[in-house]
Structures are given as structure tokens and as C-alpha cells.
Design an enzyme around this catalytic site. Structure first.
Site, PDB file in Angstrom:
ATOM      1  N   GLY A   1       0.805  -1.216   0.000  1.00  0.00           N
ATOM      2  CA  GLY A   1       0.000   0.000   0.000  1.00  0.00           C
ATOM      3  C   GLY A   1       0.835   1.261   0.000  1.00  0.00           C
ATOM      4  CG  ASN A   2      -0.488   4.721  -1.434  1.00  0.00           C
ATOM      5  OD1 ASN A   2      -1.152   5.554  -0.832  1.00  0.00           O
ATOM      6  ND2 ASN A   2      -0.966   4.047  -2.481  1.00  0.00           N
ATOM      7  NE  ARG A   3       3.809   8.008   5.255  1.00  0.00           N
ATOM      8  CZ  ARG A   3       4.479   9.155   5.200  1.00  0.00           C
ATOM      9  NH1 ARG A   3       5.464   9.313   4.319  1.00  0.00           N
ATOM     10  NH2 ARG A   3       4.178  10.141   5.998  1.00  0.00           N
TER      11      ARG A   3
END
Ligand SMILES: Cc1cc2nc3c(=O)[nH]c(=O)nc-3n(C[C@H](O)[C@H](O)[C@H](O)COP(=O)(O)O)c2cc1C
Length: 428
Positions: free
Chosen positions: A231-233
Site C-alpha cells: 500500500g501507500n501512505r
């Protein structure tokens, strides 16, 4: 979708088509939920569906006779009567074959004739293996159906039949029912839209009144197995700010929210379409973009996803000290949108850049808008301590020619307002 549709307060005649996929057993939940909400439900299975779920179950739950054939109850002219009476048609699950038949307008069974005879909204919940869903033939059928106004719910990423996992799992029955009932409340005309989306009561300018705005927000999660993802932030705050500001200006807003905290979207008063992975987001955007006058692509969409989604949790004992994940490219949603842009549609792309040097960052943005000619490209300065998970943001906005048309920093609400000012000017 948010909340339970107001349609549930009235009794509607709902035809539930069930076709021959393994998820047919879950369609029983769709029928039951609709009946529990007080609707008059008529189930039309295919012969294939009845291999997965019994006719007596469907009759008992729906409290109406069930048949697959146009040759039963001929005196009632059943092959068209059901379609004409229907306020809503829901197909769950929809097999690849059923989508192909619908696209071709085939009427070889009661479900086919019902679909051709109806003028009611048709909501389809596909279910099939990822290869079948991604096959160009299925993609073309889905596009044909979307262009005709058929709405899609899912499919989503998850466990499939056997050991497989990936995109192609049918959405959960409750999500299908809520999405389908919400369709009954959707306005046909953009002019009505600001009223029924519950746009914020204060309209600072009303300069997007009657405009349909699609916003994507959040960050996609690419499943590795049932518990892990890549995922990413991105928190979704910037996209939520766009949705809120567009609604306040009078737009009818659809927010495709990738893993955005429900607390952030709860009181927005816009249509929220929750998604998980990049493939789910791509499907949701393709569906909503057709009607959109403006598309704002704020979401951080993963460029790659694991090639294989494991149906069971990966065990470290079986992997040893090193684990190599193979990734495959995701569809480029912005490039697709730009390539298929309707005349007059405004597309706002985003580029999240960690480059600290302004000139170098703008050069990266210029290269991106040259490759994917959006109407505006928002270069978003992100890093370990900027952009993500914060209330503030800093952006440069580029025109298709690469000119910096706006440069601002501030709260995410201020940033959204600055960009939507440009959008409103472009629409005017
Ligand atoms: C065990 C089993 C599971 C199946 N699951 C699916 C499925 O999930 N999606 C799909 O498109 N086809 C699936 N099929 C294939 C369909 O049943 C087949 O294409 C059939 O012709 C569909 O007919 P219908 O759409 O008229 O019901 C499955 C077949 C079997 C035997």
C-alpha cells in the site's frame, strides 16, 4: 455506498436475476435482504444458476413463483410482464456468459427477455475468475453495457473458488442491495443532482451547480494474501477536501474512496463508492467517469500489484529468510481517462513527487502532462514529513502546455478550493 437508500421506505418491485456462478449461493442473501426491507422480489434464475442453488429456496425466500422459462405462465405473458413491472433489476452474480448475452441482447431465456423488456435501472454484480474479468471480450461487453446505462457493483478482490484469489469476487450481498437501491434515488439530470446529494447547505459560489464531479481519494491496497497488502501512505484527506468543496459549490459528487477512514467521509453528503485495490478503483472510475463533467484523480493508485494473490496467509516457515514478491503493472487509470475523454470533460491529474527542487519537480510534472494530457496536472509535494497523513499540502498546478497556472500551499481545503477555482473557470 453510504447509508441505506431512501427507496427502502417504499415497496418496489425488484427482479433479481441469478446466473450460473459459484457465487449464486450468496445471491440468496440479496433476495433475503430485499424481502426483509419490504420489497416485492421476483427471482429469475438461469438454468445454470439452478445447478448452484435450489428453486424451492428461491421461491420460499422471495415468496413468489420462480421459473427460468418463457414457456411457464404463458397466459400472463410472463416473458415481458416481469420486466415491465420491475422498478429495478439486479443481476447477482452475473457470469461472463451472462454479460456477453446482455451485451448482445440475447433473449433465449426468461432473464434475457425480461432484460430486453424492462425500462427499469439494471444493476449488475459480476463474479468470475480474474482472467475472465480482464479478458478483452468481457471488458468490451462491460463497456457496451455501461454505455447503455447498466450499473456495476464490483467485482472486488478476494478469495475465489478453489485456491485462487484476485479480482472477480462478487461484492457482498448487503453492498449489492444498498448500491442497487441507491440507484433508484439517483437523479437523471445534473440539474437535480445538487439537491439529492445533500450538498452542504452553504453554497459559497454555486459555481459548480449542476456539474457532476468524480473525485478519487485515498491509497489503494494491493493484496498479497488475506492479511497483507502492498500500500501507500495516502489518507484520503485531500480527496475528501475536494469532494466537500465541490459539493459546497453545488456539484453532484461521487467520491471513489480507496481505503479512506469512514469517519472522514461520513458526513460529506456525497455518493461514496468504497474500493480497495487499484483494479477495483479502475472499475469504479470507469463506471462513474462516463457521466462525470469533471474528474479529479487525487487517489494514490498503486502502479504495481502482486502478480499472484495467495488464498491463504503466507507462512514464513515455508518462505525462509527471503521472500520475493513479483509485481505486475496496474492499469493506468489517468491515461485511460484522458484517452476516452468526452468532449468538454475536464480531467485533473495528480503527480505525487518527492523531488525537493521546485524546478526539477515541475519538470517531472511537465513530462507527465505531456505523456497524459490532462486539463490540469497538480504536482503534489510529498515526502517523509509532507503531503501524506497531514492537514496541509503544497502544490503547483500545470496547464497542458506545462505552464504553472497556480502555486499554493495551505490546508487541504484551501488547496482543493484553489484547484476547483481553476476548474470552475475552465467550465465557464
Ligand atoms: C463450479 C463452476 C463454477 C463456475 N463459476 C463461474 C463464475 O463464477 N463466473 C462465471 O462467469 N462462470 C462460472 N462458471 C461457468 C458458467 O457456469 C458457464 O459459463 C455457464 O454457461 C453460465 O451460464 P448462465 O450465465 O446462463 O448461468 C462456473 C462453472 C462451474 C461448473
Amino acid at each position: 455506498m453510504t447509508g441505506v437508500s431512501a427507496a427502502a421506505e417504499h415497496t418496489r418491485t425488484v427482479v433479481v436475476g441469478i446466473t450460473g456462478g459459484i457465487a449464486a449461493y450468496k445471491a440468496v442473501g440479496v433476495v433475503r435482504d430485499l424481502v426483509t426491507r419490504g420489497h416485492d422480489v421476483h427471482v429469475v434464475p438461469t438454468e445454470g444458476a439452478l445447478r448452484f442453488v435450489g428453486l424451492p429456496t428461491l421461491e420460499a425466500l422471495s415468496r413468489n413463483p420462480v421459473t427460468t422459462s418463457v414457456w411457464d405462465d404463458v397466459a400472463e405473458v410472463r416473458h415481458v410482464a416481469l420486466g415491465r413491472r420491475a422498478d429495478l433489476v439486479v443481476i447477482a452474480p452475473a457470469t461472463a456468459d451472462a454479460l456477453a448475452r446482455m451485451a448482445a441482447g440475447l433473449a433465449g431465456d426468461l432473464l434475457g427477455t425480461t432484460l430486453l423488456a424492462t425500462e427499469a435501472p439494471v444493476v449488475v454484480a459480476p463474479a468470475m475468475h480474474p482472467q475472465m474479468w480482464e479478458h478483452p471480450a468481457t471488458r468490451a461487453n462491460v463497456e457496451t453495457l455501461r454505455a447503455r446505462g447498466v450499473r456495476f457493483v464490483g467485482p472486488v478482490v478476494g478469495a475465489l473458488t478453489g485456491d485462487d484469489a484476485g479480482i472477480g469476487r462478487m461484492s457482498e450481498p448487503r453492498d449489492i442491495v444498498e448500491a442497487a437501491l441507491a440507484v433508484l434515488d439517483q437523479p437523471d439530470r445534473p440539474d437535480d443532482a445538487g439537491l439529492t446529494t445533500g450538498a452542504a447547505p452553504s453554497l459559497p459560489s454555486g459555481d459548480l451547480r449542476g456539474v457532476r464531479v468524480l473525485v478519487t481519494a485515498g491509497g489503494t491496497r494491493e493484496p498479497v494474501d488475506p492479511v497483507r497488502f502492498v500500500g501507500n501512505r495516502s489518507s484520503g484527506r485531500q480527496g475528501v477536501a475536494f469532494a466537500a468543496d465541490a459539493a459546497a459549490r453545488g456539484a453532484a459528487v461521487t467520491l471513489v474512496a480507496a481505503n479512506v477512514d469512514a469517519g472522514l467521509t461520513a458526513d460529506l453528503g456525497v455518493e461514496v463508492v468504497p474500493v480497495g485495490s487499484a483494479l477495483e478503483l479502475a472499475d469504479a472510475v470507469r463506471a462513474a467517469a462516463e457521466d462525470a463533467d469533471v474528474v479529479v484523480m487525487t487517489a494514490a493508485v498503486a502502479d504495481y500489484r502482486p502478480t499472484e494473490v495467495h488464498a491463504e496467509k503466507l507462512k514464513k516457515d515455508a518462505q525462509g529468510d527471503h521472500l520475493t514478491l513479483e509485481l505486475v503493472r496496474n492499469p493506468d487509470v489517468l491515461a485511460e481517462l484522458v484517452a476516452n475523454r468526452r468532449s468538454g470533460q475536464i480531467i485533473v491529474g495528480f503527480a505525487a513527487e518527492t523531488e525537493p527542487d521546485r524546478a526539477a519537480r515541475i519538470a517531472l510534472g511537465r513530462a507527465k502532462i505531456a505523456r497524459k494530457p490532462a486539463d490540469l496536472l497538480v504536482v503534489n509535494h510529498v515526502g517523509w514529513s509532507s503531503g501524506f497523513e497531514r492537514e496541509e499540502n503544497a502544490i503547483e498546478v500545470l496547464s497542458p502546455g506545462g505552464e504553472v497556472v497556480r502555486e499554493t500551499s495551505g490546508t487541504k481545503a484551501e488547496v482543493a478550493a484553489a484547484v476547483l477555482d481553476l476548474v470552475a473557470t475552465a467550465l465557464a
